[in-house]
Design a protein around this motif. Structure first.
Motif, PDB file in Angstrom:
ATOM      1  N   LEU A  83     -31.618   3.826  12.020  1.00 15.16           N
ATOM      2  CA  LEU A  83     -32.690   4.726  12.224  1.00 15.16           C
ATOM      3  C   LEU A  83     -32.323   5.639  10.823  1.00 15.16           C
ATOM      4  CD1 LEU A  83     -33.670   4.587  15.903  1.00 15.16           C
ATOM      5  CD2 LEU A  83     -34.482   3.758  13.803  1.00 15.16           C
ATOM      6  N   ARG A  84     -31.467   6.021  10.781  1.00 12.54           N
ATOM      7  CA  ARG A  84     -30.300   7.748  10.370  1.00 12.54           C
ATOM      8  C   ARG A  84     -30.670   7.357   8.550  1.00 12.54           C
ATOM      9  NH1 ARG A  84     -26.380   7.979  13.526  1.00 12.54           N
ATOM     10  NH2 ARG A  84     -25.050   6.616  13.084  1.00 12.54           N
ATOM     11  N   HIS A  85     -30.728   6.025   8.374  1.00 13.74           N
ATOM     12  CA  HIS A  85     -30.668   5.357   7.071  1.00 13.74           C
ATOM     13  C   HIS A  85     -31.741   3.888   6.752  1.00 13.74           C
ATOM     14  CE1 HIS A  85     -26.943   7.897   6.454  1.00 13.74           C
ATOM     15  NE2 HIS A  85     -26.732   7.037   7.252  1.00 13.74           N
ATOM     16  N   GLN A  86     -32.776   4.312   7.091  1.00 11.25           N
ATOM     17  CA  GLN A  86     -33.337   3.369   7.080  1.00 11.25           C
ATOM     18  C   GLN A  86     -33.634   2.107   5.837  1.00 11.25           C
ATOM     19  OE1 GLN A  86     -37.668   4.642   8.126  1.00 11.25           O
ATOM     20  NE2 GLN A  86     -37.199   6.015  10.055  1.00 11.25           N
ATOM     21  N   TRP A  87     -33.205   2.316   4.904  1.00  9.85           N
ATOM     22  CA  TRP A  87     -33.044   1.729   3.915  1.00  9.85           C
ATOM     23  C   TRP A  87     -31.965   0.228   4.126  1.00  9.85           C
ATOM     24  CZ3 TRP A  87     -28.064   1.595   2.639  1.00  9.85           C
ATOM     25  CH2 TRP A  87     -27.454   2.902   2.644  1.00  9.85           C
ATOM     26  N   LEU A  88     -30.886   0.733   4.668  1.00  7.89           N
ATOM     27  CA  LEU A  88     -30.447  -0.399   5.525  1.00  7.89           C
ATOM     28  C   LEU A  88     -31.053  -1.735   5.618  1.00  7.89           C
ATOM     29  CD1 LEU A  88     -27.626  -1.049   6.072  1.00  7.89           C
ATOM     30  CD2 LEU A  88     -27.039   0.017   8.064  1.00  7.89           C
ATOM     31  N   VAL A  91     -22.008   3.067   5.306  1.00  4.01           N
ATOM     32  CA  VAL A  91     -22.893   2.971   6.583  1.00  4.01           C
ATOM     33  C   VAL A  91     -22.197   2.163   7.687  1.00  4.01           C
ATOM     34  CG1 VAL A  91     -24.851   2.690   7.748  1.00  4.01           C
ATOM     35  CG2 VAL A  91     -25.238   3.214   4.839  1.00  4.01           C
ATOM     36  N   TYR A  92     -21.412   1.006   7.519  1.00  7.75           N
ATOM     37  CA  TYR A  92     -20.815   0.747   8.458  1.00  7.75           C
ATOM     38  C   TYR A  92     -19.817   1.385   9.018  1.00  7.75           C
ATOM     39  CZ  TYR A  92     -22.592  -4.580   7.938  1.00  7.75           C
ATOM     40  OH  TYR A  92     -23.622  -5.354   8.869  1.00  7.75           O
ATOM     41  N   ALA A  93     -18.824   2.186   8.259  1.00  6.71           N
ATOM     42  CA  ALA A  93     -17.816   3.558   8.692  1.00  6.71           C
ATOM     43  C   ALA A  93     -18.291   3.540  10.129  1.00  6.71           C
ATOM     44  CB  ALA A  93     -17.235   3.935   7.363  1.00  6.71           C
ATOM     45  N   GLU A  94     -19.755   4.179  10.001  1.00 10.56           N
ATOM     46  CA  GLU A  94     -20.586   5.326  10.903  1.00 10.56           C
ATOM     47  C   GLU A  94     -20.609   4.212  12.148  1.00 10.56           C
ATOM     48  OE1 GLU A  94     -24.577   6.523   9.950  1.00 10.56           O
ATOM     49  OE2 GLU A  94     -23.804   7.392   7.544  1.00 10.56           O
ATOM     50  N   ILE A  95     -20.702   2.610  12.168  1.00  4.75           N
ATOM     51  CA  ILE A  95     -21.055   2.241  13.194  1.00  4.75           C
ATOM     52  C   ILE A  95     -19.361   1.781  13.974  1.00  4.75           C
ATOM     53  CG2 ILE A  95     -21.658  -0.930  13.198  1.00  4.75           C
ATOM     54  CD1 ILE A  95     -23.070  -0.449  11.178  1.00  4.75           C
ATOM     55  N   ARG A  98     -37.823  -5.081  12.644  1.00  2.00           N
ATOM     56  CA  ARG A  98     -39.306  -5.066  13.174  1.00  2.00           C
ATOM     57  C   ARG A  98     -39.710  -3.199  13.924  1.00  2.00           C
ATOM     58  NH1 ARG A  98     -41.895  -7.491  18.396  1.00  2.00           N
ATOM     59  NH2 ARG A  98     -44.118  -6.009  18.603  1.00  2.00           N
ATOM     60  N   GLU A  99     -38.622  -2.684  14.385  1.00  9.05           N
ATOM     61  CA  GLU A  99     -38.946  -0.791  14.420  1.00  9.05           C
ATOM     62  C   GLU A  99     -38.580   0.084  13.399  1.00  9.05           C
ATOM     63  OE1 GLU A  99     -36.164   2.808  16.920  1.00  9.05           O
ATOM     64  OE2 GLU A  99     -35.513   0.424  17.130  1.00  9.05           O
ATOM     65  N   VAL A 100     -38.196  -0.192  12.224  1.00  9.27           N
ATOM     66  CA  VAL A 100     -38.468  -0.078  10.711  1.00  9.27           C
ATOM     67  C   VAL A 100     -39.396  -0.686  10.276  1.00  9.27           C
ATOM     68  CG1 VAL A 100     -37.317   0.404   8.415  1.00  9.27           C
ATOM     69  CG2 VAL A 100     -35.630   0.254  10.611  1.00  9.27           C
ATOM     70  N   ALA A 101     -40.073  -1.027   9.916  1.00  6.73           N
ATOM     71  CA  ALA A 101     -41.152  -1.558   9.950  1.00  6.73           C
ATOM     72  C   ALA A 101     -42.266  -0.731  10.500  1.00  6.73           C
ATOM     73  CB  ALA A 101     -41.236  -2.775  10.089  1.00  6.73           C
ATOM     74  N   ARG A 127     -21.356  -2.086  19.328  1.00  3.86           N
ATOM     75  CA  ARG A 127     -22.205  -2.409  17.769  1.00  3.86           C
ATOM     76  C   ARG A 127     -23.752  -2.383  17.608  1.00  3.86           C
ATOM     77  NH1 ARG A 127     -24.349  -6.079  14.774  1.00  3.86           N
ATOM     78  NH2 ARG A 127     -22.772  -8.146  16.069  1.00  3.86           N
ATOM     79  N   ALA A 128     -24.281  -3.351  18.490  1.00  5.43           N
ATOM     80  CA  ALA A 128     -25.601  -2.955  18.572  1.00  5.43           C
ATOM     81  C   ALA A 128     -26.606  -1.628  18.504  1.00  5.43           C
ATOM     82  CB  ALA A 128     -26.139  -4.192  19.631  1.00  5.43           C
ATOM     83  N   HIS A 129     -25.898  -1.147  19.128  1.00 11.36           N
ATOM     84  CA  HIS A 129     -26.875   0.000  19.152  1.00 11.36           C
ATOM     85  C   HIS A 129     -25.933   1.182  18.327  1.00 11.36           C
ATOM     86  CE1 HIS A 129     -28.737  -0.261  22.952  1.00 11.36           C
ATOM     87  NE2 HIS A 129     -27.568  -1.185  24.074  1.00 11.36           N
ATOM     88  N   ARG A 130     -24.879   1.113  17.934  1.00  7.01           N
ATOM     89  CA  ARG A 130     -24.481   1.709  16.812  1.00  7.01           C
ATOM     90  C   ARG A 130     -25.061   1.674  15.421  1.00  7.01           C
ATOM     91  NH1 ARG A 130     -19.504   5.386  18.301  1.00  7.01           N
ATOM     92  NH2 ARG A 130     -18.962   5.129  15.815  1.00  7.01           N
TER      93      ARG A 130
END
Length: 226
Positions: free
Chosen positions: A100-105, A71-75, A156-159, A91-94
């Protein structure tokens, strides 16, 4: 020897490699969270025997490390932005978008550093953007501070998103459901600052909240660098 250093075994009889294993694990996690991921379930998705996976990955923790690094490759941005502030903001926004695409992250961020090539490249980009602007300790603290904000805000957002799914209540629905209780509590007069915030504060969406907080953190970093 780490999972990145250990050579892969031959792929016969069923074509198999770490990339396919990781892709299958990410698909399972995207569908059902980390609890949906096991070497047995990944093997079943790949139509391979579970024992074959142990030639490529020794433990579930190694699998999680590989998933995070993928997933870091997407960042990583396609092109390096200009100044240090653009680098850290991008980096923060990515990172937020990828999570948000991979919420388990969100469950795997913030622990010990992942040492895969993509994660190392992200860290290298952050440090290189600040290189020469201050002493090394200041640069390290700056990167850590931005990372701490990003991880906390994302979790917090994912929660909140998970709470919506678990309860079936949107943020607005939840506010309406608990509105009478909050109104009664504020009417006691014991929470005047909170009452002003509830009655007079501006309600903004998660993206705006994240961007605003990030700007404030970067302003603080800029003051230290100056």
């Amino acid at each position: 020897m780490t999972v990145w250093d250990r050579p892969e075994p031959p792929s016969r009889p069923v074509p198999l490699d770490r990339q396919r294993i990781v892709a299958a694990a990410i698909a399972l996690a995207d569908e059902g969270g980390l609890e949906a991921v096991s070497l047995r379930k990944v093997a079943a998705r790949l139509d391979a025997g579970p024992m074959r996976l142990y030639g490529y990955i020794s433990t579930k923790e190694e699998l999680f490390d590989l998933m995070v690094d993928e997933v870091y490759a997407e960042i990583l941005p396609d092109e390096q932005p200009g100044d240090w502030r653009q680098v850290l903001a991008t980096r923060a926004h990515r990172t937020r978008q990828a999570t948000l695409r991979h919420q388990w992250l969100a469950d795997l961020l913030g622990g010990r550093a992942v040492l895969g090539p993509n994660a190392l490249a992200v860290t290298e980009a952050d440090l290189a953007a600040l290189d020469g602007l201050a002493d090394l300790d200041t640069v390290m603290r700056a990167v850590e501070t931005v990372s701490a904000y990003v991880i906390g805000a994302i979790r917090r957002e994912v929660a909140n998103l998970r709470a919506e799914r678990a309860t079936g209540l949107s943020e607005r629905d939840w506010q309406r459901a608990f509105g009478p209780h909050v109104t009664r509590m504020l009417a006691t007069g014991r929470y005047p600052a909170l009452a002003r915030a509830v009655h007079d504060g501006t309600d903004v969406d998660a993206a705006t909240t994240f961007a605003t907080g990030l700007d404030w953190v970067l302003d603080a970093v800029a003051a230290k660098l100056a």
